[in-house]
Design a protein around this motif. Structure first.
Motif, PDB file in Angstrom:
ATOM      1  N   THR A 145       2.470   4.243  -8.672  1.00 43.05           N
ATOM      2  CA  THR A 145       3.030   3.600  -7.487  1.00 43.05           C
ATOM      3  C   THR A 145       4.171   2.668  -7.838  1.00 43.05           C
TER       4      THR A 145
ATOM      5  N   ARG B 158      -7.785   2.161  -0.532  1.00 43.60           N
ATOM      6  CA  ARG B 158      -6.477   2.435   0.044  1.00 43.60           C
ATOM      7  C   ARG B 158      -6.580   3.443   1.165  1.00 43.60           C
ATOM      8  N   VAL B 159      -7.289   4.535   0.850  1.00 39.98           N
ATOM      9  CA  VAL B 159      -7.453   5.591   1.840  1.00 39.98           C
ATOM     10  C   VAL B 159      -8.172   5.043   3.063  1.00 39.98           C
TER      11      VAL B 159
ATOM     12  N   LEU C 119       1.112   4.723  -0.601  1.00 41.17           N
ATOM     13  CA  LEU C 119       0.141   5.780  -0.792  1.00 41.17           C
ATOM     14  C   LEU C 119       0.776   6.861  -1.651  1.00 41.17           C
TER      15      LEU C 119
ATOM     16  N   VAL D 151      -2.889   4.900 -11.340  1.00 40.78           N
ATOM     17  CA  VAL D 151      -2.406   4.822  -9.964  1.00 40.78           C
ATOM     18  C   VAL D 151      -1.335   3.742  -9.847  1.00 40.78           C
TER      19      VAL D 151
ATOM     20  N   GLY E  22      -8.757   4.808  -5.870  1.00 39.02           N
ATOM     21  CA  GLY E  22      -8.243   4.062  -4.723  1.00 39.02           C
ATOM     22  C   GLY E  22      -8.853   4.456  -3.395  1.00 39.02           C
TER      23      GLY E  22
ATOM     24  N   ASP F 228     -12.619  -1.871  -6.189  1.00 36.70           N
ATOM     25  CA  ASP F 228     -11.292  -1.490  -5.750  1.00 36.70           C
ATOM     26  C   ASP F 228     -10.344  -2.671  -5.571  1.00 36.70           C
TER      27      ASP F 228
ATOM     28  N   HIS G  11      -3.150  10.607  -1.906  1.00 40.09           N
ATOM     29  CA  HIS G  11      -3.752   9.715  -0.912  1.00 40.09           C
ATOM     30  C   HIS G  11      -3.381  10.177   0.488  1.00 40.09           C
TER      31      HIS G  11
ATOM     32  N   SER H  71       0.827  -1.199   0.000  1.00 38.22           N
ATOM     33  CA  SER H  71       0.000   0.000   0.000  1.00 38.22           C
ATOM     34  C   SER H  71       0.858   1.243   0.000  1.00 38.22           C
TER      35      SER H  71
ATOM     36  N   CYS I 294      -5.762  11.467   3.581  1.00 35.92           N
ATOM     37  CA  CYS I 294      -5.731  10.836   4.903  1.00 35.92           C
ATOM     38  C   CYS I 294      -5.472  11.877   5.991  1.00 35.92           C
TER      39      CYS I 294
END
Lengths: 982, 219
Positions: free
Chosen positions: A658, A34-35, A4, A654, A31, A625, A8, A2, A12
């Motif tokens: 990443t 993820r959050v 971020l 995304v 995502g 997701d 993201h 994960s 958060c």
């Protein structure tokens, strides 16, 4: 995994504060999970009690897994579903941590104080877009805020398009959830742009054109749609049809819009309009199927459409059809669709049949089949020159393939070359796997692609690579067609058992099939995965429409044509029957066995198809997701998007962001100038617009002041003043006004409204009645569809009987839908009243009320004559019901919970919310099971499935000899002796 | 009872004119358009305390909401006059106004106190149909609405499976032709169901819930 991205992390940081309450709106595919998981991780502590609401079971397990991946392991996310007993639930709540709860259970638990509401640290609500004033979540938030003002509440959604209907939709959601802060993150947001744009896309756009035939059909369908729309506009001048155009009609929501507009006058529109609205849906589906189904499947779908349109449920010829079917364009659709599959040459009379001696030895037959099936190679050679012998004479298979298929084959080849090239050049660290990921929109298409790839013939000319597969499908289709004609011949409806002749075939071929199955498993599997080809009538069951217009035209003729053809095939079948054709029925009949033995252990295994050169192609359907994680796990370098999907494009973005250093290439396939392309672009536009609207609304959001519930306290005091005391003495009564509600009723909106109306709600498991208003008053609530269903099943009679026995004032509450018409019947169908046709009871009044309603009034009359004490409440909406309840409670004593629960309970006391209502309902419908023994059966058997697995003797031991036999016979009727598992 | 103190008119139950096979209509209903909608039964006028006597023990008061809006007191006096007469007392409301909510709520309350059952008809035809049916069904046994046992296999199967939310008749047919028997349907996995035409994830889940999940969790 994960990692971020910067945006993201920014999100958060903004919403993590446990003092604030927030609503997060994120563009799909960016995502959200993820959050959410990152957020949940920060709350993961024994001292906290954080509840996750509104998650679907799939989401629950996915989130749970993801959480354990990022390190919340002991205990991680725990789920409270209806299987969890009430003791167990209390235990889980006490332990604290992250818990996912079903809304209905949480409501009951809060009301019964099984959960320490004041100790809840916070609520996380998914799918905030679905929250309305009537939603259970809104009720939960109200209950939660009553007792707990400090806990946080965070709501999430990644479906901004849904927050657009109605006046100030964003505001109403925030009001219901009692939130003040909103964070909106669209794809065009600066933060998001920054973190995603750094790596440019290696993006290959592939847009194959449709074939000539497909284009013809496409245009014809569009023409039909325009026609249907025009017709609709003409017949309904009263309503606002401005945005009724073909472009909008591509979307599923269009039907809903039309329905919504018509809902209030739905009882006044004729069956013709209903038919038109239905037709629009059918046509829209046709457009989609044209691009996704193979030619044969498309054709057979059309044939079922015609069949459903020409025969009524009783099997007679139907005079009233969808208007589009009788137009020229409609004809083109049917015609061209058939031509895509095969052409019939006019040699019917003197055709040379491929007759094989029926009495041949089974082993001979087996050898034949073996020889034929075993080698695809030689067969393939013969296809171009000579057709396989099982094709009826005079039939020339065309078997057009979808253009995307050959493109896909090409792309895969290119990728293969690319991989080899990369491997020869670069000898550095191998980043990412060589797995090729093919994404499509449904599992059905996935299996079709897999099938195509596994039978791919790379040497074949372009557009014929899948010939093998198509031939297989044709064969199956012919069998299906034969079956269709069999049914037609009997002149009965579609709903009937296969006739005797067929049964004989089954038995006769039993020995053969056993051998075959073992020898030819692969093939059976293939057939199995395609059994949907013969899947009956389309889901929009138009055939239940009443006969009104009489216009016996074209269609009947068309149907006749199909029938003729079907007969020919059927005749052909019988000549070959003992020999060749049984394989199909048998393998289809044997599907259950085959599948159970592990072939389709899971869709997954199916989708991992191995291609020759150490390269794996993985075919999957778009999902939610969880795709993010799949991408991260597989790390594919090549992705083929078989159909456009915006959310997935973002996921790839995304994913790329990443995984810096990973060269990802994406092939994006869209048919040029098709509804697919249009839908994709329009969808994108709509999303952007909805975001813009949201941002605008956010800017002008009204200021709300704290404590909207501060006044409620004094209100409550006033409400508890009893008016029963004479002389207007203003005494405070000890107890507030209360209603006892059956826990099963919490699925409806009424409890929430009663609570909002200031009544105290006491959930309990009631055997008699749904709502207890006073010691004497007992209410059974029925929505319109319930009413019809329970009249038909006879349950209402039993319920009224029970209520009359135990209560002085039994009440039947008939509740209408708020936005629907307050009316029992449809005016135009009134004429058919004279002789009630209770033969085919309808379940949903919306779809086919016409056939059921005629006798509804008569049934009410009969019920009243039987139970003169039963009163009826007619409520036009749930709001209305709440008001009426309050009125009725006025001047009456409060009900006693213990007594209400005890009434009518025979032996067992049932536990809290742990009731599987649908299973119980299903069980009640079985023959041999009555209202009297149903409880006993449930105490002896755990589930319906378990009941099905019992032997005759065991069932008889539970139900008694006669009913037991009846029940067992019912459950096992239609099984062949060999396959019935006893 | 609200109107209790005042003695009801001293008439003994109701005189039964005629043969008893006809609907007896109160004299004040002359000219009511609903009369034309009462079909398939005989009609006669007679001196009764209700508007329609549709059975020995069944009396019906008729009220058009439009009239009620003009004369809200009318129905109360009628109900008062009713006293204890009739076993089954019906107030047949013709809902011919759009703002019906408050009126119906208020009438519901009144009727509840006075042991009158409300029936709402939405058209004249429907009202007539109700009246006629009451007479026709006077001696009919309730078999039509009772739990039925003697049905053929397909219809039982259909009603059983359609009791599961979202499953329609087409799906029943698909299930039957694909799997053969009820027991086989019970055995299928979600994946198999998912592959059938017209079966989405929600429907499949509903089906699996109904078949596989236990009836009760005895915790």
């Amino acid at each position: 995994m994960s990692t971020l991205l910067s945006f993201h992390a920014a999100i958060c940081a903004k919403i993590v504060d446990p003092v604030q309450n927030d609503l997060l709106i994120l563009a799909p595919g960016l995502g959200l999970r993820r959050v959410l998981c990152a957020l949940m991780k920060t709350y993961d502590d024994k001292k906290n009690l954080v509840l996750l609401l509104n998650a679907t079971p799939e989401e629950e397990s996915e989130i749970g897994e993801e959480l354990s991946l990022i390190g919340c392991r002991k205990p991680g996310l725990r789920t409270v579903g209806y299987e969890t007993g009430s003791k167990e639930r209390q235990e889980i709540y006490k332990q604290g941590g992250l818990i996912s709860v079903t809304s209905r259970i949480l409501v009951v638990d809060i009301l019964q104080s099984d959960i320490p509401t004041h100790l809840i640290t916070g609520l996380l609500i998914l799918h905030a877009e679905k929250v309305t004033a009537l939603a259970l979540e809104a009720f939960i938030v109200r209950l939660y805020r009553q007792k707990n003002k400090d806990g946080f509440l965070k709501a999430f959604t990644d479906e901004p398009e849904h927050i657009t209907s109605g006046f100030a939709p964003l505001n109403s959601i925030m009001k219901e959830l009692q939130l003040k802060r909103v964070h909106i993150y669209a794809r065009f947001q600066a933060d998001v742009q920054d973190s995603l744009k750094r790596r440019r896309a290696d993006y290959v756009e592939v847009s194959p054109g449709m074939t000539k035939a497909m284009e013809d059909i496409h245009h014809a369908v569009i023409e039909c749609m325009t026609l249907t729309l025009a017709e609709l506009k003409r017949s309904n001048t009263a309503i606002d049809l401005d945005d009724f155009n073909v472009e909008n009609a591509y979307f599923r929501s269009f039907e809903l819009v039309v329905r919504k507009q018509l809902d209030s006058v739905w009882h006044k529109v004729g069956p013709r309009t209903k038919q038109l609205v239905n037709d629009l849906g059918t046509l829209r589906r046709l457009l989609h199927y044209l691009l996704t189904y193979d030619a044969l499947q498309f054709h057979s779908y059309l044939e079922t459409l015609i069949a459903a349109n020409t025969t009524t449920q009783t099997g007679g010829a139907r005079q009233h059809q969808s208007p589009w079917m009788v137009t020229n364009a409609g004809h083109i659709i049917f015609d061209v669709a058939k031509k895509r599959c095969y052409v019939m040459n006019e040699v019917k009379g003197a055709r040379a049949r491929h007759v094989i001696d029926v009495d041949e030895d089974a082993w001979d037959a087996l050898d034949e089949i073996e020889g034929r099936v075993g080698g695809p190679g030689p067969k393939n050679d013969s296809t171009d020159t000579k057709f396989p012998p099982w094709i009826p004479a005079g039939m020339e298979p065309i078997l057009e393939e979808l253009p995307k298929w050959s493109y896909l084959a090409e792309i895969l080849q290119e990728i293969e070359g690319e991989i080899v090239r990369q491997e020869s050049i670069v000898n550095e660290q191998p980043s990412g796997s060589n797995t090729v990921l093919v994404m499509s929109s449904s599992t059905r298409i996935c299996s079709l692609i897999t099938e195509f790839l596994s039978s791919l013939d790379p040497t074949a000319p372009r557009g014929a690579e899948g010939r093998d597969m198509m031939l297989q499908k044709l064969r199956l289709y012919l069998w299906w067609k034969g079956k269709l004609s069999e049914r037609k011949r009997d002149g009965k409806s579609h709903f009937q058992m296969p006739d005797g002749r067929h049964r004989d075939l089954h038995q006769e071929s039993q020995s053969l099939s056993e051998a075959l199955k073992r020898k030819d498993k692969e093939r059976a599997d293939r057939v199995a995965s395609r059994r949907r080809v013969r899947g009956g009538v389309p889901s929009s069951n138009t055939s239940s429409r009443p006969v009104v217009k009489s216009e016996p035209v074209d269609l009947v003729r068309m149907d006749g044509e199909i029938l003729d053809e079907a007969h020919t095939f059927a005749d052909f079948l019988t000549t070959q029957s003992a020999h060749d054709w049984e394989i199909l029925p048998v393998s289809v009949g044997g599907v259950v066995v085959d599948l159970a033995s592990g072939d389709v252990m899971s869709e997954f295994d199916d989708q991992f198809g191995l291609l020759p050169p150490e390269q794996t192609v993985l075919v999957r359907a778009f999902s939610d997701d969880s795709d993010d994680r799949m991408l991260a796990e597989i790390q594919p370098k090549f992705i083929v998007m078989f159909e456009p999907n915006m959310a997935f494009i973002r996921r790839i973005e995304v994913y790329r962001a990443t995984h810096p250093g990973l060269a990802v290439r994406v092939y994006h396939m869209t048919y040029a100038n098709s509804c697919e392309e249009h839908k994709f672009l329009a969808g994108m536009r709509r999303e952007k617009e909805s975001f813009e609207r949201l941002i605008k609304e956010h800017a002008s959001l009204p200021l709300t002041f704290d404590d909207p519930y501060g006044s409620s306290h004094t209100d409550a005091l006033v409400k508890t003043i009893s008016t029963r005391a004479a002389g207007g003495r203003r005494d405070l009564s000890k107890e507030p006004s209360r209603v006892i509600i059956d826990v099963r009723e919490f699925r409806s909106t009424l409890p929430s409204l009663l609570h909002a109306a200031g009544l105290e709600i006491i959930p309990a498991t009631l055997t008699v009645g749904d709502y207890i208003l006073s010691p004497d008053m007992c209410v059974e609530r029925k929505s319109l569809s319930d009413l019809i269903a329970s009249f038909t099943s006879g349950r209402l009679y039993t319920q009224c009987e029970l209520m009359s026995v135990h209560y002085k004032q039994p009440i039947l509450l008939i509740e209408f839908d708020e936005d629907k018409a307050f009316s029992l019947e449809i005016v135009s169908d009134f004429k058919s009243y004279v002789k009630p046709t209770g033969k085919y009871p309808a379940k949903k009044p919306g779809s086919d009320s016409s056939s059921a309603v005629p006798s509804l009034q008569s049934k009410i009359v009969l019920l009243l004559l039987q139970f003169p004490r039963v009163r009826i409440i007619w409520a036009s909406s749930s709001y209305e019901t709440a008001d009426i309840f309050k009125d009725l409670k006025h001047n009456n004593a409060e009900p006693d919970t213990k007594r209400a629960i005890a009434i009518g309970v025979d032996d067992e006391s049932e536990a809290g919310a742990g009731i599987n209502a649908s299973a119980e309902e299903l069980l009640r419908c079985l023959p041999g099971i009555t209202a009297k023994n149903v409880h006993y059966v449930m105490s002896r058997v755990r589930s319906v499935r378990e009941l099905c697995e019992l032997s005759l003797v065991q069932v008889q031991a539970i139900l008694g000899a006669e009913p037991g036999k009846k029940c067992w016979d019912f459950m096992h009727q239609g099984e062949k002796p060999a396959t019935s598992h006893t | 009872m609200s109107g209790q103190p005042r003695p009801p008119p001293p008439k003994p139950p109701v005189v039964q004119p005629g043969t008893g096979n006809n609907i007896i209509i109160g004299p004040n209903q002359r000219g009511n358009p609903v009369l034309e909608q009462i079909k398939n039964v005989g009609k006669e006028f007679g001196d009764i305390v209700v508007d329609f006597q549709v059975g020995r023990t069944t009396g019906v008061l008729y009220l058009s909401l439009r009239y009620h809006r003009l004369h809200p007191e009318y129905i109360h006096t009628r109900i008062e006059k009713l006293g204890y007469a009739y076993n089954l007392r019906i107030l047949l409301i013709l809902c011919d106004v759009t703002e019906h909510k408050d009126i119906i709520r208020e009438l519901t309350k009144t009727c509840h106190i006075n042991n009158v059952t409300i029936i709402v008809a939405f058209t004249l035809e429907e009202a007539g149909h109700y009246l006629a049916t009451f007479k026709q069904f006077e001696h009919k046994p309730p078999d039509m609405i009772k739990e039925r046992v003697d049905k053929d296999y397909p219809s039982i199967l259909r009603s059983a499976l359609t009791s599961i939310n979202r499953v329609n008749k087409t799906d029943v047919e698909t299930l039957r032709t694909t799997f053969g028997s009820f027991a086989n349907i019970a055995k299928t996995s979600s994946d198999q169901l998912q592959n059938l035409p017209g079966f989405g994830p929600v429907k499949v889940r509903n089906i699996k819930n109904a078949f596989d999940k236990p009836f009760r969790n005895n915790a």
